[in-house]
Scaffold this motif. Sequence first.
Motif, PDB file in Angstrom:
ATOM      1  N   VAL A  19       0.875  -1.021   0.031  1.00 55.70           N
ATOM      2  CA  VAL A  19       0.065   0.228   0.053  1.00 55.70           C
ATOM      3  C   VAL A  19       0.787   1.337   0.096  1.00 55.70           C
ATOM      4  O   VAL A  19       0.363   2.512  -0.211  1.00 55.70           O
ATOM      5  N   SER A  20       2.052   1.078   0.169  1.00 59.05           N
ATOM      6  CA  SER A  20       3.043   2.279   0.103  1.00 59.05           C
ATOM      7  C   SER A  20       3.379   2.990  -1.184  1.00 59.05           C
ATOM      8  O   SER A  20       3.394   4.065  -1.410  1.00 59.05           O
ATOM      9  N   PHE A  21       2.919   2.152  -2.257  1.00 62.10           N
ATOM     10  CA  PHE A  21       3.139   2.634  -3.673  1.00 62.10           C
ATOM     11  C   PHE A  21       1.494   2.582  -4.105  1.00 62.10           C
ATOM     12  O   PHE A  21       0.829   1.622  -4.414  1.00 62.10           O
ATOM     13  N   PRO A  22       1.315   3.889  -4.673  1.00 63.63           N
ATOM     14  CA  PRO A  22      -0.204   3.978  -5.192  1.00 63.63           C
ATOM     15  C   PRO A  22      -0.413   3.184  -6.556  1.00 63.63           C
ATOM     16  O   PRO A  22      -1.360   3.296  -7.033  1.00 63.63           O
ATOM     17  N   ALA A  23       0.631   2.986  -7.291  1.00 61.36           N
ATOM     18  CA  ALA A  23       0.776   2.455  -8.587  1.00 61.36           C
ATOM     19  C   ALA A  23       1.724   1.690  -8.785  1.00 61.36           C
ATOM     20  O   ALA A  23       2.902   1.824  -8.263  1.00 61.36           O
ATOM     21  N   PRO A  24       1.766   0.424  -9.700  1.00 63.80           N
ATOM     22  CA  PRO A  24       3.144  -0.414  -9.831  1.00 63.80           C
ATOM     23  C   PRO A  24       4.204   0.369 -10.265  1.00 63.80           C
ATOM     24  O   PRO A  24       5.317   0.180 -10.360  1.00 63.80           O
ATOM     25  N   ASP A  25       3.762   1.598 -11.272  1.00 62.04           N
ATOM     26  CA  ASP A  25       5.068   2.201 -11.679  1.00 62.04           C
ATOM     27  C   ASP A  25       5.470   3.468 -10.766  1.00 62.04           C
ATOM     28  O   ASP A  25       6.057   4.246 -11.195  1.00 62.04           O
ATOM     29  N   ALA A  26       4.813   3.652  -9.590  1.00 64.23           N
ATOM     30  CA  ALA A  26       5.047   4.828  -8.778  1.00 64.23           C
ATOM     31  C   ALA A  26       6.528   4.782  -8.316  1.00 64.23           C
ATOM     32  O   ALA A  26       7.088   3.775  -8.106  1.00 64.23           O
TER      33      ALA A  26
END
Length: 174
Positions: A40-47
């Motif tokens: 959940v720390s990363f809003p998107a796979p490419d964040a």
Amino acid sequence: MLATLLAMGAPSRATASELEYQVKAEFMERFTRFIDWPEVSFPAPDAPFVFCTVGEASFGDYLERMAAERKAKGRPIVVRHMAFPSSPEGCHLLFIAQSEQERLEELLSHVVGKPILTVGDTSGFASAGVMINFFMERGFVRFEINMSAAREAGLKFSSKLLKLGRIVTTESEP
């Protein structure tokens, strides 16, 4: 892997202070290899992976150069220099400079329980709640780890990293 963590080079023209901060920057990038953040720390796979700094640190442009050449957790690195009381939302790693010592408690109150790796380089920072704190020992950069703060943030430290650091407790722990 441990050899990679410890094998660090720096330009020979750097001053002692610049060289020390380049070594610390290298350590910070390598820490990301031995720590797991919740998904959940990363809003998107490419964040991107966001390195934030607050206060007066002598990294110069080294963090930006490192970010342009490397990735953290397979993600591009973005460097953000913050002026307190800017919110550390969106940061994955927050370096807190010695200049912020008087505001440390307030700064940490903004990150407690959030998956943000806090890193400092001031005596007492780890026992005050900073997760990783650098210190100098016989001319070498070493680090101490506050596992209570890391657990509270939901970060998982590799046993390999834990073996290299000195474990400390938070001031409020017995």
